[in-house]
Motif scaffolding. Structure first.
Motif, PDB file in Angstrom:
ATOM      1  N   VAL A  48       0.846  -1.188   0.000  1.00  0.00           N
ATOM      2  CA  VAL A  48       0.000   0.000   0.000  1.00  0.00           C
ATOM      3  C   VAL A  48       0.883   1.239   0.000  1.00  0.00           C
ATOM      4  CG1 VAL A  48      -1.875   1.240   1.140  1.00  0.00           C
ATOM      5  CG2 VAL A  48      -1.750  -1.256   1.316  1.00  0.00           C
ATOM      6  N   LEU A  49       0.643   2.134  -0.960  1.00  0.00           N
ATOM      7  CA  LEU A  49       1.395   3.388  -1.022  1.00  0.00           C
ATOM      8  C   LEU A  49       0.579   4.489  -0.368  1.00  0.00           C
ATOM      9  CD1 LEU A  49       2.874   3.299  -4.633  1.00  0.00           C
ATOM     10  CD2 LEU A  49       3.737   2.261  -2.537  1.00  0.00           C
ATOM     11  N   TYR A  50       1.214   5.181   0.577  1.00  0.00           N
ATOM     12  CA  TYR A  50       0.527   6.169   1.405  1.00  0.00           C
ATOM     13  C   TYR A  50       0.990   7.594   1.116  1.00  0.00           C
ATOM     14  CZ  TYR A  50      -1.022   2.371   4.518  1.00  0.00           C
ATOM     15  OH  TYR A  50      -1.599   1.242   5.049  1.00  0.00           O
ATOM     16  N   ASP A  51       0.088   8.528   1.335  1.00  0.00           N
ATOM     17  CA  ASP A  51       0.479   9.920   1.540  1.00  0.00           C
ATOM     18  C   ASP A  51       0.646  10.071   3.046  1.00  0.00           C
ATOM     19  OD1 ASP A  51       0.749  12.779   1.439  1.00  0.00           O
ATOM     20  OD2 ASP A  51      -1.344  12.874   2.102  1.00  0.00           O
ATOM     21  N   ARG A  52       1.858  10.353   3.488  1.00  0.00           N
ATOM     22  CA  ARG A  52       2.137  10.424   4.925  1.00  0.00           C
ATOM     23  C   ARG A  52       2.271  11.858   5.422  1.00  0.00           C
ATOM     24  NH1 ARG A  52       2.876   5.287   6.524  1.00  0.00           N
ATOM     25  NH2 ARG A  52       3.560   3.757   4.969  1.00  0.00           N
ATOM     26  N   ILE A  73      -9.443   9.915  -5.271  1.00  0.00           N
ATOM     27  CA  ILE A  73     -10.286  11.063  -4.936  1.00  0.00           C
ATOM     28  C   ILE A  73     -11.739  10.629  -4.785  1.00  0.00           C
ATOM     29  CG2 ILE A  73     -11.154  13.275  -5.797  1.00  0.00           C
ATOM     30  CD1 ILE A  73      -8.238  13.362  -4.804  1.00  0.00           C
ATOM     31  N   GLN A  74     -12.157   9.673  -5.618  1.00  0.00           N
ATOM     32  CA  GLN A  74     -13.537   9.184  -5.556  1.00  0.00           C
ATOM     33  C   GLN A  74     -13.778   8.346  -4.310  1.00  0.00           C
ATOM     34  OE1 GLN A  74     -15.008   6.153  -8.482  1.00  0.00           O
ATOM     35  NE2 GLN A  74     -16.412   7.808  -9.090  1.00  0.00           N
ATOM     36  N   ASP A  75     -12.843   7.461  -3.981  1.00  0.00           N
ATOM     37  CA  ASP A  75     -13.026   6.599  -2.815  1.00  0.00           C
ATOM     38  C   ASP A  75     -13.052   7.399  -1.516  1.00  0.00           C
ATOM     39  OD1 ASP A  75     -13.184   4.414  -4.440  1.00  0.00           O
ATOM     40  OD2 ASP A  75     -11.117   3.749  -4.137  1.00  0.00           O
ATOM     41  N   PHE A 127      -2.308  -2.626 -10.083  1.00  0.00           N
ATOM     42  CA  PHE A 127      -2.657  -1.733  -8.979  1.00  0.00           C
ATOM     43  C   PHE A 127      -4.167  -1.779  -8.735  1.00  0.00           C
ATOM     44  CE2 PHE A 127      -2.406   1.217 -12.669  1.00  0.00           C
ATOM     45  CZ  PHE A 127      -3.695   1.727 -12.657  1.00  0.00           C
ATOM     46  N   TYR A 128      -4.524  -1.442  -7.510  1.00  0.00           N
ATOM     47  CA  TYR A 128      -5.912  -1.528  -7.069  1.00  0.00           C
ATOM     48  C   TYR A 128      -6.299  -0.263  -6.320  1.00  0.00           C
ATOM     49  CZ  TYR A 128      -5.311  -6.474  -8.125  1.00  0.00           C
ATOM     50  OH  TYR A 128      -5.054  -7.664  -8.762  1.00  0.00           O
ATOM     51  N   ARG A 129      -7.561   0.046  -6.389  1.00  0.00           N
ATOM     52  CA  ARG A 129      -8.103   1.164  -5.627  1.00  0.00           C
ATOM     53  C   ARG A 129      -7.983   0.866  -4.135  1.00  0.00           C
ATOM     54  NH1 ARG A 129     -13.114   3.315  -9.008  1.00  0.00           N
ATOM     55  NH2 ARG A 129     -13.453   4.509  -7.099  1.00  0.00           N
ATOM     56  N   ILE A 130      -8.094   1.906  -3.323  1.00  0.00           N
ATOM     57  CA  ILE A 130      -8.046   1.659  -1.879  1.00  0.00           C
ATOM     58  C   ILE A 130      -9.306   0.941  -1.395  1.00  0.00           C
ATOM     59  CG2 ILE A 130      -6.402   3.487  -1.349  1.00  0.00           C
ATOM     60  CD1 ILE A 130      -8.753   5.308  -0.648  1.00  0.00           C
ATOM     61  N   ASN A 131     -10.366   0.929  -2.236  1.00  0.00           N
ATOM     62  CA  ASN A 131     -11.559   0.156  -1.867  1.00  0.00           C
ATOM     63  C   ASN A 131     -11.428  -1.313  -2.267  1.00  0.00           C
ATOM     64  OD1 ASN A 131     -12.137  -0.091  -4.611  1.00  0.00           O
ATOM     65  ND2 ASN A 131     -13.908   1.285  -4.582  1.00  0.00           N
ATOM     66  N   GLY A 132     -10.287  -1.678  -2.856  1.00  0.00           N
ATOM     67  CA  GLY A 132     -10.004  -3.072  -3.199  1.00  0.00           C
ATOM     68  C   GLY A 132     -10.241  -3.441  -4.644  1.00  0.00           C
ATOM     69  N   TRP A 169     -10.129  -8.284 -14.827  1.00  0.00           N
ATOM     70  CA  TRP A 169     -10.477  -7.507 -13.637  1.00  0.00           C
ATOM     71  C   TRP A 169     -10.500  -8.438 -12.439  1.00  0.00           C
ATOM     72  CZ3 TRP A 169     -14.231  -7.878  -9.866  1.00  0.00           C
ATOM     73  CH2 TRP A 169     -14.392  -6.762  -9.030  1.00  0.00           C
ATOM     74  N   ASP A 170     -10.082  -7.948 -11.293  1.00  0.00           N
ATOM     75  CA  ASP A 170     -10.226  -8.707 -10.056  1.00  0.00           C
ATOM     76  C   ASP A 170     -10.263  -7.744  -8.886  1.00  0.00           C
ATOM     77  OD1 ASP A 170      -7.575  -7.988 -10.227  1.00  0.00           O
ATOM     78  OD2 ASP A 170      -6.812  -9.832  -9.344  1.00  0.00           O
ATOM     79  N   LYS A 171     -10.306  -8.290  -7.693  1.00  0.00           N
ATOM     80  CA  LYS A 171     -10.470  -7.473  -6.501  1.00  0.00           C
ATOM     81  C   LYS A 171      -9.644  -8.045  -5.363  1.00  0.00           C
ATOM     82  CE  LYS A 171     -14.198  -5.343  -3.797  1.00  0.00           C
ATOM     83  NZ  LYS A 171     -15.673  -5.255  -3.606  1.00  0.00           N
ATOM     84  N   ILE A 172      -9.136  -7.159  -4.497  1.00  0.00           N
ATOM     85  CA  ILE A 172      -8.419  -7.582  -3.299  1.00  0.00           C
ATOM     86  C   ILE A 172      -9.062  -6.892  -2.096  1.00  0.00           C
ATOM     87  CG2 ILE A 172      -6.255  -7.982  -4.541  1.00  0.00           C
ATOM     88  CD1 ILE A 172      -5.237  -5.311  -3.445  1.00  0.00           C
TER      89      ILE A 172
END
Length: 725
Positions: free
Chosen positions: A454-458, A487-489, A535-540, A574-577
């Protein structure tokens, strides 16, 4: 090794692969002094196969199905309009259709050699065909048709059949040009009764002469291509079987890619094109050394190139890539160009090479006043970065600067436009998203067989906490989709645009192939760009295939055409995590209301309704491939199309009532940079005709926490210190 979608922690798997390859191949030595060396090609195949198989996220099995795919893609790439090969050629080639996987593993070049030699032969024959056909007038009274659906068309069964295919293709081209010329003549006589109208025979001859000139230039370009160029086509037909974004970069292509992703190069700052045997200056890049020198002009023809005081080398007849190599060079070095000016004079122009920044690559912003409020529009054409210089310009730093400038101007909302932005650096996405949230995850990365990262803005600092709209379209891809998704999530801003974005949810690494071979005699092997992660959205959810669906969908003229990742062969699924841990933004009190209001406006807007109708018409037109070659029937068909198209003319003529202006710092620069001033004026004119930007600004209105006064008030413009970077 550079990560295409951005810098990130180096993937352990990739490092292991590189070390293993290095141990395996470092001792491999060949003598490849010739430009076209089969041994070098074999080495290239060996390296590519190994790197992709060991480093790709999900490598395809190299079997008969793989072989059939290579065969199909390669033949289509060589002759997409089926105007070179005969069916007998294809029958001969097809014997290899199920053997290319074995040839790849055995580094066998026999299929490539066969097709390459045959292609050159057929192209030489075709250059005689078009000259012979265009040497005499066409009979446009004959009732015959031509089908432009090349994909479904068969290959010519004989030389006579091929000649007829060329004849019809050229006839359609000249017929279209001829009818256009006739219309121009009609318009001229309407505007000037004394004008002497050109005869049909004169116009018909002009169209053939113009076609000959165009084809001469095309075949001149083709003749410039050498065996290495065509071998790159073959190699990319192989890499495409793994996924659409795994590609081979020949040395020149790698250099062009580096320029495109960094937005800068070392040279004179001029764009060139081939014009018959000459190299023509087409544009001077604003701020570059050629532009600053004021001696070189668009339209000048380059005759000779000299390095400093060395003897000049004749470049007339030289291939464009080779001319470019001679002109480019390190910062501070001198190149002397002998040019034929547009007035016919010959001049020697000395230029000191420098770093050239391609302004069109970089972010830019504008101010607009609306309903007594001030808004900022930032356009980001790509997520650029300089891989070689960590202190160089990158999109993250530049967007931060633009946001700060807009804040100083007192804007009440920001539109960030990433339409047509094909992506770029991942690190810049994290930096940009971090400007608008307090802190938290931005994107999730997954490598084959490994846990997600996971890549973060810290950074807890928020550069902009006001109303935010992100504009996207169906060509917003990769890094653009990560930004829009984050931005959407977070519900930090509203995504407005096409139904969905492009749908590229994969990460590529660029791997320099030269690092694996010890002997320098091999020459430059280029690089491989291969898919190593998803890569995946933060919503998975993945953005792969599905893209990002806009919160507010605006009708799009090209909405029904197949142009996204989901329409590409070999696209990854497409897949999901599992989702990341994040907190939704809670400061947008009018969020749902703004979306609802916008949807109502769009549904009741005649212009948007017209765009939707036009989109359906464009889709229906794209399926019509048969054209009459009879001039009367052709004119009637074109008249019907033009009459229908008149209904959609208001789309292009549309203008909003908004006035867009540059920020004060840029206005100061433009007083000494006419080229930049003209570019900005063109951009502002385009914004003033853009209904999509207008609706994005309406959404910013709806996101305001206080009611908006409909009466305009004067705005005080603050002076700002010039920022250099």
């Amino acid at each position: 090794m550079n990560t295409i979608i951005g810098f990130m922690k180096r993937n352990y798997k990739i490092i292991v692969v590189i070390v293993f390859i290095s141990m395996t191949l470092l001792a491999f030595k060949i003598n490849a002094k010739k430009e076209n060396d089969p041994e070098k090609d074999k080495l290239l195949l060996e390296l590519l196969t190994f790197v992709i198989e060991k480093g790709h996220y999900s490598p395809a099995e190299i079997d008969d199905t793989f072989s059939k795919g290579i065969y199909k893609d390669y033949i289509e790439a060589l002759d997409p309009s089926k105007r070179f090969f005969l069916q007998t050629d294809i029958d001969e080639f097809s014997k290899y259709e199920l053997q290319l996987d074995d040839q790849l593993l055995n580094k066998d070049l026999s299929f490539f050699d066969l097709t390459y030699n045959r292609l050159i032969k057929r192209m030489n024959e075709s250059s005689d065909i078009y000259k012979r056909i265009l040497n005499k007038p066409f009979d446009y009274a004959i009732d015959e048709n031509f089908d432009t659906d090349y994909e479904k068309a068969p290959f010519a069964k004989s030389v006579a059949d091929l000649n007829d295919k060329w004849r019809k293709q050229l006839k359609l081209s000249t017929l279209s040009s001829l009818t256009d010329k006739q219309k121009l003549e009609e318009d001229k006589i309407k505007n000037d009764s004394a004008y002497k109208v050109k005869s049909f025979e004169t116009l018909e001859k002009e169209t053939r002469e113009s076609s000959i000139k165009s084809l001469d230039e095309y075949f001149g370009f083709i003749k410039d291509l050498n065996r290495n160029d065509w071998f790159s086509v073959y190699v990319n037909s192989i890499t495409a079987r793994f996924d659409p974004h795994t590609n081979y970069f020949a040395p020149e292509d790698k250099e062009r890619f580096d320029v495109s992703i960094s937005g800068k190069l070392e040279g004179i700052g001029a764009r060139l094109q081939k014009k018959n045997d000459f190299t023509e200056i087409t544009e001077l890049i604003s701020g570059g050394p050629a532009w600053r020198g004021k001696l070189l002009e668009a339209g000048d023809l380059i005759m000779k190139v000299a390095q400093g005081k060395n003897e000049a080398v004749e470049v007339v007849g030289m291939r464009l890539d080779d001319v470019v190599k001679k002109i480019k060079g390190p910062k501070g070095s001198e190149v002397r160009l002998t040019v034929k000016k547009v007035d016919g004079t010959i001049k020697i122009i000395p230029i000191i090479r420098d770093i050239v920044e391609i302004e069109e690559t970089y972010a830019k912003s504008s101010i607009v006043n609306k309903n007594g409020l001030k808004y900022g529009v930032i356009y980001l054409p790509k997520f650029y970065i300089d891989f070689e210089n960590k202190d160089g310009r990158d999109a993250g730093k530049d967007i931060a600067i633009e946001v700060d400038r807009l804040k100083k101007e007192g804007v009440n909302g920001i539109v960030l436009d990433v339409r047509d932005d094909g992506g770029g650096s991942l690190s810049t996405v994290v930096d940009i998203a971090g400007l608008f949230i307090e802190q938290g995850p931005i994107v999730q990365i997954k490598s084959a067989g490994r846990k997600k990262e996971v890549l973060y803005d810290r950074d807890k600092k928020i550069e902009w906490d006001g109303p935010l709209v992100i504009m996207v379209n169906s060509f917003s891809a990769s890094a653009s989709e990560i930004l829009a998704a984050a931005i959407q999530d977070y519900k930090r801003g509203i995504i407005i645009g096409s139904k969905q974005t492009y749908g590229k949810g994969t990460v590529q690494n660029v791997i320099d192939l030269n690092q694996f071979v010890r002997s320098s005699s091999v020459g430059d092997l280029g690089a491989i760009k291969t898919t190593t992660q998803k890569f995946y959205r933060i919503n998975g959810g993945s953005t792969q295939l599905e893209g990002v669906r806009s919160d507010i969908v605006m009708p799009d003229r090209y909405a029904y055409l197949k142009m996204g990742e989901r329409d590409m062969e070999n696209a990854m699924p497409w897949d999901k995590i599992d989702p990341a841990d994040y907190t939704v933004w809670n400061k947008n009190g009018n969020f749902s209301q703004a979306i609802s209001k916008s949807k109502n406006r769009i549904n009741n807007n005649n212009q948007f309704q017209l765009i939707e109708e036009n989109a359906k018409w464009i889709d229906s037109r794209s399926k019509e491939n048969v054209y009459s070659l009879n001039i009367d029937k052709f004119k009637n068909a074109q008249a019907e199309i033009e009459e229908k198209a008149k209904k959609y003319k208001p789309i292009l003529d549309y203008k909003n009532s908004l006035v867009f202006t540059s920020l004060p710092y840029e206005t100061a620069i433009m007083s000494n940079d006419i080229a930049l001033k003209e570019k900005r004026e063109r951009w502002h004119e385009a914004l003033a005709k853009d209904i999509y930007v207008e609706e994005a600004l309406n959404v910013l209105d709806d996101l305001q926490s206080k009611p908006i006064s409909k009466k305009s008030v004067p705005i005080t413009v603050k002076k700002e210190k010039l920022v250099k970077y």
